[in-house]
Scaffold this motif. Structure first.
Motif, short mmCIF file in Angstrom:
data_model
loop_
_atom_site.label_atom_id
_atom_site.label_comp_id
_atom_site.label_asym_id
_atom_site.label_seq_id
_atom_site.Cartn_x
_atom_site.Cartn_y
_atom_site.Cartn_z
N LYS A 138 -12.64 13.01 10.13
CA LYS A 138 -11.43 13.20 10.39
C LYS A 138 -11.25 14.37 10.95
N ASP A 139 -11.06 14.85 12.60
CA ASP A 139 -10.53 16.53 12.40
C ASP A 139 -9.61 16.93 12.07
N ASP A 140 -9.21 16.79 11.42
CA ASP A 140 -8.30 17.80 10.24
C ASP A 140 -8.75 17.61 8.96
N VAL A 141 -10.21 18.04 8.92
CA VAL A 141 -10.58 17.84 7.65
C VAL A 141 -10.20 19.79 7.66
N TYR A 142 -10.99 19.69 8.23
CA TYR A 142 -11.43 21.76 8.24
C TYR A 142 -9.93 21.86 8.85
N ARG A 143 -10.29 23.45 9.24
CA ARG A 143 -8.27 24.77 9.35
C ARG A 143 -9.10 24.11 11.11
N ARG A 144 -7.82 24.53 12.46
CA ARG A 144 -8.41 24.43 13.17
C ARG A 144 -8.71 26.00 13.77
N VAL A 145 -9.30 25.93 14.09
CA VAL A 145 -9.21 28.13 14.55
C VAL A 145 -9.55 28.37 15.94
N GLY A 146 -8.45 29.51 16.20
CA GLY A 146 -7.98 29.49 17.23
C GLY A 146 -9.23 29.78 18.93
N ASP A 147 -9.54 31.03 19.21
CA ASP A 147 -10.33 31.55 20.49
C ASP A 147 -11.31 32.12 19.20
N TYR A 148 -12.28 31.08 18.60
CA TYR A 148 -13.32 31.43 18.04
C TYR A 148 -14.39 31.61 19.29
N ILE A 149 -15.60 32.56 19.58
CA ILE A 149 -16.44 32.63 20.29
C ILE A 149 -17.45 31.30 20.81
N TYR A 150 -18.06 31.17 19.85
CA TYR A 150 -18.40 29.65 19.70
C TYR A 150 -17.85 28.58 19.80
N LYS A 151 -17.74 27.71 20.85
CA LYS A 151 -16.96 27.08 20.57
C LYS A 151 -18.28 25.32 20.41
N ILE A 152 -17.46 25.11 19.61
CA ILE A 152 -18.22 23.12 19.27
C ILE A 152 -16.58 23.04 18.24
N ASN A 153 -16.67 21.60 18.67
CA ASN A 153 -15.38 20.82 18.32
C ASN A 153 -16.13 20.19 16.92
N LEU A 154 -15.38 19.99 15.87
CA LEU A 154 -15.93 19.73 14.68
C LEU A 154 -16.44 18.66 14.65
N THR A 155 -16.20 17.53 15.50
CA THR A 155 -17.36 16.13 15.65
C THR A 155 -18.91 16.55 15.73
N GLY A 156 -18.78 18.10 17.29
CA GLY A 156 -20.11 17.81 17.03
C GLY A 156 -20.76 18.81 16.28
N TRP A 157 -19.65 19.80 14.68
CA TRP A 157 -19.91 20.13 13.93
C TRP A 157 -20.70 19.03 12.91
N GLY A 158 -19.85 18.29 12.80
CA GLY A 158 -20.11 17.19 12.31
C GLY A 158 -21.77 15.98 12.65
N TRP A 159 -21.81 16.02 13.63
CA TRP A 159 -22.91 15.55 13.55
C TRP A 159 -24.54 16.57 13.19
N ILE A 160 -24.19 17.57 14.30
CA ILE A 160 -24.83 18.68 13.65
C ILE A 160 -25.84 18.92 12.41
N MET A 161 -24.19 18.42 11.50
CA MET A 161 -24.80 19.26 9.79
C MET A 161 -24.52 17.07 9.40
N LEU A 162 -24.77 16.59 9.94
CA LEU A 162 -25.26 15.56 9.10
C LEU A 162 -26.96 14.99 9.48
N VAL A 163 -27.52 15.57 10.78
CA VAL A 163 -28.49 15.19 11.31
C VAL A 163 -29.27 16.38 10.45
N LEU A 164 -29.42 17.77 9.94
CA LEU A 164 -29.95 18.26 9.67
C LEU A 164 -30.16 18.38 7.95
N GLY A 165 -28.84 17.79 8.05
CA GLY A 165 -28.68 17.32 6.36
C GLY A 165 -29.83 16.24 5.82
N ALA A 166 -29.75 14.85 6.36
CA ALA A 166 -31.45 13.78 6.84
C ALA A 166 -32.76 14.76 6.82
#
Length: 164
Positions: free
Chosen positions: A65-93
């Protein structure tokens, strides 16, 4: 009848006296730092395993669910939460596998662990706006893992290649 001469007690002390007790075994060559450094290495391996499992769970929750984490407005490093999810999943494994290797005493796992903990530290810094307390805590854990893996005993080239 002939008498046998009496034997006088020898001057050697019995085996149970203090002088004949075996000393504590000496630590293996190249093992400086003692129990603290060795315990830190084991703890770092366990932290990597736990960090990996938590990163997998964090990645799954970001993917589910993309609404698990709060939305951040103008953040300089723009990666959507789906991208963060895949990064965390691969890094965790990968962290789980390398943490297991550290606990088994593999040299490659220690070097890879330093690299992965450094990468995780940077990723947690970038994830600060989404989860500031958790990211700050994980940056501290990653710092300890890097320190433990870098200062643990047996890091010399001779010990790595089996030479004394």
């Amino acid at each position: 009848m002939t008498q046998q001469p009496h034997t006088t007690p020898s001057s050697t002390p019995p085996m149970w006296d203090q002088g004949h007790q075996q000393a504590e075994p000496a630590p293996p060559p190249g093992r400086s730092g003692g129990e603290w450094a060795t315990g830190g290495l084991v703890f770092a391996g366990v932290l990597m395993l736990v960090n990996g499992v938590l990163a997998i769970l964090q990645g799954i929750s970001a993917l589910a669910k993309d609404d698990v984490y709060r939305r951040v407005g103008d953040y300089i490093y723009k990666i959507n939460l789906t991208g963060w999810g895949w990064i965390m999943l691969v890094l965790g494994a990968v962290l789980v596998g390398v943490g297991y290797g550290v606990l088994k005493g593999a040299w490659w796992a220690r070097m890879t662990g330093i690299f992965l903990a450094s990468a995780a530290m940077v990723l947690h810094f970038l994830f600060l706006p989404y989860s500031p307390v958790w990211s700050g805590l994980m940056i501290g854990v990653d710092f300890f893992v890097i320190w433990s893996l870098a200062t643990a005993p047996g890091t010399s080239g001779a010990a790595r290649h089996g030479r004394a």
